[in-house]
Design a protein around this motif. Structure first.
Motif, mmCIF file in Angstrom:
data_model
loop_
_atom_site.group_PDB
_atom_site.id
_atom_site.type_symbol
_atom_site.label_atom_id
_atom_site.label_comp_id
_atom_site.label_asym_id
_atom_site.label_seq_id
_atom_site.Cartn_x
_atom_site.Cartn_y
_atom_site.Cartn_z
ATOM 1 N N THR A 15 0.729 -1.139 0.190
ATOM 2 C CA THR A 15 0.013 0.252 -0.100
ATOM 3 C C THR A 15 0.901 1.245 0.356
ATOM 4 O OG1 THR A 15 0.028 0.321 2.585
ATOM 5 C CG2 THR A 15 -2.013 -1.257 1.539
ATOM 6 N N ARG A 16 0.673 2.512 -0.782
ATOM 7 C CA ARG A 16 1.378 3.483 -0.784
ATOM 8 C C ARG A 16 0.917 4.516 0.721
ATOM 9 N NH1 ARG A 16 5.358 5.127 -3.464
ATOM 10 N NH2 ARG A 16 5.406 7.252 -4.211
ATOM 11 N N ARG A 17 1.550 4.787 1.335
ATOM 12 C CA ARG A 17 2.068 5.932 2.545
ATOM 13 C C ARG A 17 2.681 6.955 1.991
ATOM 14 N NH1 ARG A 17 -2.239 3.283 6.594
ATOM 15 N NH2 ARG A 17 -1.810 0.989 5.872
ATOM 16 N N GLY A 18 2.066 8.062 1.656
ATOM 17 C CA GLY A 18 2.568 9.114 2.168
ATOM 18 C C GLY A 18 3.334 8.509 0.189
ATOM 19 N N ARG A 19 5.390 9.198 0.581
ATOM 20 C CA ARG A 19 5.665 8.936 -1.559
ATOM 21 C C ARG A 19 6.318 7.330 -0.597
ATOM 22 N NH1 ARG A 19 9.911 13.684 -2.131
ATOM 23 N NH2 ARG A 19 9.623 13.125 -4.138
ATOM 24 N N THR A 20 6.241 6.363 0.313
ATOM 25 C CA THR A 20 6.801 4.907 0.236
ATOM 26 C C THR A 20 5.849 4.085 0.253
ATOM 27 O OG1 THR A 20 8.299 6.074 1.785
ATOM 28 C CG2 THR A 20 7.515 3.592 2.059
ATOM 29 N N TRP A 21 6.065 3.024 -0.522
ATOM 30 C CA TRP A 21 5.538 1.993 -0.599
ATOM 31 C C TRP A 21 5.503 0.924 0.927
ATOM 32 C CZ3 TRP A 21 1.425 0.268 -3.819
ATOM 33 C CH2 TRP A 21 1.521 1.463 -5.240
ATOM 34 N N VAL A 22 4.646 0.979 1.502
ATOM 35 C CA VAL A 22 4.703 -0.455 2.645
ATOM 36 C C VAL A 22 4.330 -1.557 2.231
ATOM 37 C CG1 VAL A 22 4.172 -0.858 4.815
ATOM 38 C CG2 VAL A 22 4.267 1.328 4.135
ATOM 39 N N VAL A 23 5.020 -3.536 2.180
ATOM 40 C CA VAL A 23 4.382 -4.300 2.718
ATOM 41 C C VAL A 23 4.436 -4.628 3.810
ATOM 42 C CG1 VAL A 23 4.895 -6.237 1.241
ATOM 43 C CG2 VAL A 23 6.055 -4.296 -0.425
ATOM 44 N N HIS A 24 2.810 -6.292 3.814
ATOM 45 C CA HIS A 24 3.593 -6.390 4.770
ATOM 46 C C HIS A 24 3.131 -7.614 4.823
ATOM 47 C CE1 HIS A 24 -0.043 -7.934 8.256
ATOM 48 N NE2 HIS A 24 1.543 -7.842 9.014
ATOM 49 N N ILE A 25 3.477 -9.315 5.117
ATOM 50 C CA ILE A 25 3.574 -10.575 5.399
ATOM 51 C C ILE A 25 3.121 -10.904 6.324
ATOM 52 C CG2 ILE A 25 4.976 -12.383 4.760
ATOM 53 C CD1 ILE A 25 5.154 -10.455 2.060
ATOM 54 N N PRO A 26 1.132 -11.296 6.630
ATOM 55 C CA PRO A 26 0.994 -11.602 7.405
ATOM 56 C C PRO A 26 1.627 -12.743 8.443
ATOM 57 C CG PRO A 26 -0.625 -11.433 5.195
ATOM 58 C CD PRO A 26 1.203 -10.688 5.673
ATOM 59 N N GLU A 27 1.726 -14.006 7.499
ATOM 60 C CA GLU A 27 1.535 -15.388 7.990
ATOM 61 C C GLU A 27 3.234 -15.165 8.552
ATOM 62 O OE1 GLU A 27 2.707 -15.188 3.593
ATOM 63 O OE2 GLU A 27 1.101 -14.981 4.564
ATOM 64 N N HIS A 28 4.061 -14.599 8.733
ATOM 65 C CA HIS A 28 5.406 -14.014 9.009
ATOM 66 C C HIS A 28 5.641 -12.756 10.244
ATOM 67 C CE1 HIS A 28 6.622 -17.555 7.324
ATOM 68 N NE2 HIS A 28 6.898 -16.600 5.820
ATOM 69 N N GLU A 29 4.313 -11.848 9.860
ATOM 70 C CA GLU A 29 4.360 -10.845 10.690
ATOM 71 C C GLU A 29 5.944 -9.549 9.991
ATOM 72 O OE1 GLU A 29 2.001 -9.195 12.530
ATOM 73 O OE2 GLU A 29 1.302 -11.063 12.387
ATOM 74 N N VAL A 30 6.156 -10.115 8.918
ATOM 75 C CA VAL A 30 6.704 -9.210 8.766
ATOM 76 C C VAL A 30 6.443 -8.130 8.025
ATOM 77 C CG1 VAL A 30 9.022 -9.413 7.606
ATOM 78 C CG2 VAL A 30 8.402 -10.757 9.041
#
Length: 137
Positions: free
Chosen positions: A10-25
């Motif tokens: 997802t885009r947060r400001g000028r940064t992409w944030v990636v979430h891997i829920p199965e590993h909480e990373v």
């Protein structure tokens, strides 16, 4: 590295944030490539060695994917309908503005046999119904 782990970015400001829920990373980066590399590094920190596949998610991208799905469904229906009317592959291709190879793939996926120029010739059985011919006498 045969395992592929999928994450949503997802885009947060000028940064992409990636979430891997199965590993909480979580990972981040200014580009999707940088965010993927950062996420892979985070996974290595928790002992997981895998390739990361990122799917960017925004409302606009979701609408675009929905529109693409609707287009593909309409295209498939149109190609099938034209094929049922014994339209040639080339004519279908011109009418729907896609390459002939794509028309063939759509027909193969839909199970409708492609038509050929020979298919457009008169059916010999229909001439027998029209009346006696020289062969019959």
């Amino acid at each position: 590295m045969s395992e592929v782990i999928e994450g949503k970015a997802t885009r947060r400001g000028r940064t992409w944030v990636v979430h891997i829920p199965e590993h909480e990373v979580y990972g981040h980066g200014r580009t999707l490539r940088a965010a993927g590399e950062n996420t892979a590094a985070g996974l290595r920190l928790v002992g997981v060695t895998a390739e990361v596949a990122i799917t960017p998610v925004t409302p606009e991208l979701e609408r675009l994917r929905s529109d693409e799905d609707a287009y593909e469904a309409a295209l498939s229906e149109t190609v099938a309908a034209l094929a049922l009317r014994r339209t040639t592959l080339r004519d279908i291709s011109v009418a729907v503005r896609v390459p002939t190879t794509r028309v063939k793939l759509l027909l193969a996926a839909g199970g409708t046999p492609p038509t050929t120029a020979r298919d457009n010739e008169q059916d010999p059985q229909s001439s027998e119904r029209a009346g006696p011919t020289r062969r019959d006498t």
